[in-house]
Design an enzyme around this catalytic site. Structure first.
Site, PDB file in Angstrom:
ATOM      1  N   SER A 125       0.867  -1.186   0.000  1.00 64.36           N
ATOM      2  CA  SER A 125       0.000   0.000   0.000  1.00 64.36           C
ATOM      3  C   SER A 125       0.895   1.223   0.000  1.00 64.36           C
ATOM      4  O   SER A 125       2.025   1.180   0.489  1.00 64.36           O
ATOM      5  CB  SER A 125      -0.864   0.025   1.261  1.00 64.36           C
ATOM      6  OG  SER A 125      -1.543   1.250   1.367  1.00 64.36           O
ATOM      7  N   TYR A 140      -2.210  -0.414  10.450  1.00 63.22           N
ATOM      8  CA  TYR A 140      -2.291  -0.727   9.018  1.00 63.22           C
ATOM      9  C   TYR A 140      -1.029  -0.237   8.301  1.00 63.22           C
ATOM     10  O   TYR A 140      -0.421  -0.964   7.516  1.00 63.22           O
ATOM     11  CB  TYR A 140      -3.540  -0.077   8.405  1.00 63.22           C
ATOM     12  CG  TYR A 140      -3.719  -0.378   6.932  1.00 63.22           C
ATOM     13  CD1 TYR A 140      -4.249  -1.594   6.525  1.00 63.22           C
ATOM     14  CD2 TYR A 140      -3.333   0.546   5.962  1.00 63.22           C
ATOM     15  CE1 TYR A 140      -4.400  -1.884   5.170  1.00 63.22           C
ATOM     16  CE2 TYR A 140      -3.494   0.260   4.607  1.00 63.22           C
ATOM     17  CZ  TYR A 140      -4.020  -0.960   4.219  1.00 63.22           C
ATOM     18  OH  TYR A 140      -4.163  -1.248   2.883  1.00 63.22           O
ATOM     19  N   LYS A 144       1.741  -2.626   6.313  1.00 59.58           N
ATOM     20  CA  LYS A 144       2.056  -2.546   4.881  1.00 59.58           C
ATOM     21  C   LYS A 144       3.525  -2.225   4.639  1.00 59.58           C
ATOM     22  O   LYS A 144       4.116  -2.708   3.669  1.00 59.58           O
ATOM     23  CB  LYS A 144       1.132  -1.526   4.206  1.00 59.58           C
ATOM     24  CG  LYS A 144      -0.312  -2.009   4.130  1.00 59.58           C
ATOM     25  CD  LYS A 144      -0.428  -3.322   3.351  1.00 59.58           C
ATOM     26  CE  LYS A 144      -1.853  -3.798   3.200  1.00 59.58           C
ATOM     27  NZ  LYS A 144      -1.964  -4.982   2.347  1.00 59.58           N
ATOM     28  N   THR A 175     -12.703  -0.013  -3.629  1.00 61.56           N
ATOM     29  CA  THR A 175     -13.053  -1.422  -3.393  1.00 61.56           C
ATOM     30  C   THR A 175     -13.918  -1.533  -2.141  1.00 61.56           C
ATOM     31  O   THR A 175     -14.122  -0.550  -1.426  1.00 61.56           O
ATOM     32  CB  THR A 175     -11.784  -2.274  -3.169  1.00 61.56           C
ATOM     33  OG1 THR A 175     -11.192  -1.855  -1.934  1.00 61.56           O
ATOM     34  CG2 THR A 175     -10.783  -2.120  -4.288  1.00 61.56           C
TER      35      THR A 175
HETATM   36  N1  LIG Z   1      -8.809  -0.455  -1.267  1.00 61.00           N
HETATM   37  C1  LIG Z   1      -7.760   0.317  -1.107  1.00 61.00           C
HETATM   38  O1  LIG Z   1      -7.848   1.553  -1.130  1.00 61.00           O
HETATM   39  C2  LIG Z   1      -6.406  -0.295  -0.878  1.00 61.00           C
HETATM   40  C3  LIG Z   1      -5.298   0.542  -0.929  1.00 61.00           C
HETATM   41  C4  LIG Z   1      -4.043  -0.008  -0.723  1.00 61.00           C
HETATM   42  C5  LIG Z   1      -3.903  -1.363  -0.476  1.00 61.00           C
HETATM   43  N2  LIG Z   1      -5.010  -2.153  -0.428  1.00 61.00           N
HETATM   44  C6  LIG Z   1      -4.795  -3.568  -0.146  1.00 61.00           C
HETATM   45  O2  LIG Z   1      -5.340  -4.340  -1.200  1.00 61.00           O
HETATM   46  C7  LIG Z   1      -5.661  -5.642  -0.706  1.00 61.00           C
HETATM   47  C8  LIG Z   1      -7.057  -6.004  -1.179  1.00 61.00           C
HETATM   48  O3  LIG Z   1      -7.969  -5.129  -0.551  1.00 61.00           O
HETATM   49  P1  LIG Z   1      -9.342  -4.679  -1.203  1.00 61.00           P
HETATM   50  O4  LIG Z   1      -9.360  -3.204  -1.196  1.00 61.00           O
HETATM   51  O5  LIG Z   1      -9.595  -5.439  -2.455  1.00 61.00           O
HETATM   52  O6  LIG Z   1     -10.334  -5.129  -0.034  1.00 61.00           O
HETATM   53  P2  LIG Z   1     -11.412  -6.280   0.028  1.00 61.00           P
HETATM   54  O7  LIG Z   1     -11.946  -6.209   1.420  1.00 61.00           O
HETATM   55  O8  LIG Z   1     -12.336  -6.161  -1.108  1.00 61.00           O
HETATM   56  O9  LIG Z   1     -10.551  -7.602  -0.166  1.00 61.00           O
HETATM   57  C9  LIG Z   1      -9.794  -8.191   0.871  1.00 61.00           C
HETATM   58  C10 LIG Z   1     -10.061  -9.686   0.870  1.00 61.00           C
HETATM   59  O10 LIG Z   1      -9.263 -10.295   1.891  1.00 61.00           O
HETATM   60  C11 LIG Z   1     -10.030 -11.335   2.457  1.00 61.00           C
HETATM   61  N3  LIG Z   1      -9.555 -11.668   3.801  1.00 61.00           N
HETATM   62  C12 LIG Z   1      -9.621 -10.895   4.919  1.00 61.00           C
HETATM   63  N4  LIG Z   1      -9.125 -11.559   5.965  1.00 61.00           N
HETATM   64  C13 LIG Z   1      -8.733 -12.782   5.506  1.00 61.00           C
HETATM   65  C14 LIG Z   1      -8.152 -13.920   6.127  1.00 61.00           C
HETATM   66  N5  LIG Z   1      -7.858 -13.934   7.434  1.00 61.00           N
HETATM   67  N6  LIG Z   1      -7.863 -14.995   5.347  1.00 61.00           N
HETATM   68  C15 LIG Z   1      -8.178 -14.997   4.026  1.00 61.00           C
HETATM   69  N7  LIG Z   1      -8.734 -13.951   3.394  1.00 61.00           N
HETATM   70  C16 LIG Z   1      -9.009 -12.859   4.125  1.00 61.00           C
HETATM   71  C17 LIG Z   1     -11.449 -10.753   2.501  1.00 61.00           C
HETATM   72  O11 LIG Z   1     -12.418 -11.766   2.674  1.00 61.00           O
HETATM   73  C18 LIG Z   1     -11.527 -10.043   1.160  1.00 61.00           C
HETATM   74  O12 LIG Z   1     -12.042 -10.878   0.142  1.00 61.00           O
HETATM   75  C19 LIG Z   1      -5.523  -5.564   0.818  1.00 61.00           C
HETATM   76  O13 LIG Z   1      -4.299  -6.157   1.191  1.00 61.00           O
HETATM   77  C20 LIG Z   1      -5.510  -4.081   1.093  1.00 61.00           C
HETATM   78  O14 LIG Z   1      -4.824  -3.745   2.265  1.00 61.00           O
HETATM   79  C21 LIG Z   1      -6.263  -1.655  -0.634  1.00 61.00           C
END
Ligand SMILES: NC(=O)c1ccc[n+]([C@@H]2O[C@H](COP(=O)([O-])OP(=O)(O)OC[C@H]3O[C@@H](n4cnc5c(N)ncnc54)[C@H](O)[C@@H]3O)[C@@H](O)[C@H]2O)c1
Length: 234
Positions: A125, A140, A144, A175
């Protein structure tokens, strides 16, 4: 990202998550649309034994493990550090950082045994580089930064096996993670602080995932690619 990999000719795909219904329907959709083996494996990335078991089943069911994309993660925003509940703190580190390690370790063991190298992609991230503001999210951000540094460490260790490890660091993306009422007002602020003045769309990281998974990036390991609409520019 799974769909993007299928579009460019990925021969089989396994999806791991805790959400059975979502996982089953995603796998079915990919299976129908691309006519390749696509399967869902329910696993909590915090459970070392279960992750190892599932990864072994994936290699047996689909033939090999060549690419691993670690995206499972949770966020805790608006959590002042002085009152942060330690169990919440530990849970987040366990999912975001330890979970990423456990998946990489079990896939790495299989890739080493296969002897054909591989590509591992972590989702970090921009929060691993900068501190988001105004929401307080120390855990968080730290998780990251850990994911990014873990990727670089594994890249160095496993280059002798031709296993490449890179990470993608997104900025604010549109998302499910961010579609929560508590963040609605802050989202406007996030856009105003992003030079492109918007959140990223869910498909705007796909081409980078494909690039890192493929032979287009064979000399690339230990890198982190920030994709954030310019947020970290200033
Ligand atoms: N959305 C943003 O703005 C953003 C920005 C930077 C980084 N990210 C990172 O991107 C990645 C995906 O996030 P997203 O935005 O698609 O969110 P999301 O919530 O749509 O997806 C995250 C997924 O992780 C799964 N998950 C959570 N805990 C779990 C566990 N213990 N075991 C297995 N699966 C598990 C959830 O069920 C979900 O499907 C994450 O690592 C998040 O930190 C997101």
């Amino acid at each position: 990202m799974s769909e993007a990999l299928c579009e460019v000719g990925c021969k089989a795909i396994a999806i791991m998550d805790v959400l059975q219904e979502h996982g089953d329907s995603a796998a079915l959709e990919l299976n129908k649309k691309y006519n390749i083996p696509a399967a869902f494996y329910k696993v909590d990335v915090r459970d070392a034994e279960a992750v190892k078991e599932v990864m072994t089943s994936i290699a047996a069911d689909l033939g090999s493990v060549d690419v691993l994309l670690c995206s499972a993660g949770i966020a805790d925003s608006n959590m002042p550090a002085e009152t942060y509940d330690i169990e919440r703190f530990r849970r987040l580190i366990d999912i975001n950082l330890t979970g990423t390690f456990l998946c990489a370790q079990s896939a790495g063991q299989i890739m080493i045994k296969q002897g054909n190298g591989g590509s591992i992609i972590f989702i970090g991230s921009m929060s691993g580089h900068i501190v988001n503001w105004p929401q307080e999210q120390s855990c968080y951000n730290a998780s990251k930064a850990g994911v990014i540094q873990l990727g670089k460490s594994l890249a160095a260790e496993w280059s002798k096996y031709n296993i490449r490890v890179n990470s993608i660091s997104p900025g604010y993306m549109d998302t499910a993670l961010n579609r929560v009422p508590a963040l609605e007002a802050q989202k406007k602020l996030w856009c105003s602080r992003t030079p492109m003045n918007r959140l990223g769309n869910v498909d705007e990281l796909n081409s980078t995932a494909v690039f890192l998974a493929s032979n287009a990036s064979t000399f690339m390991t230990g890198s982190d690619i920030i994709i954030d609409g310019g947020y970290c520019c200033w």
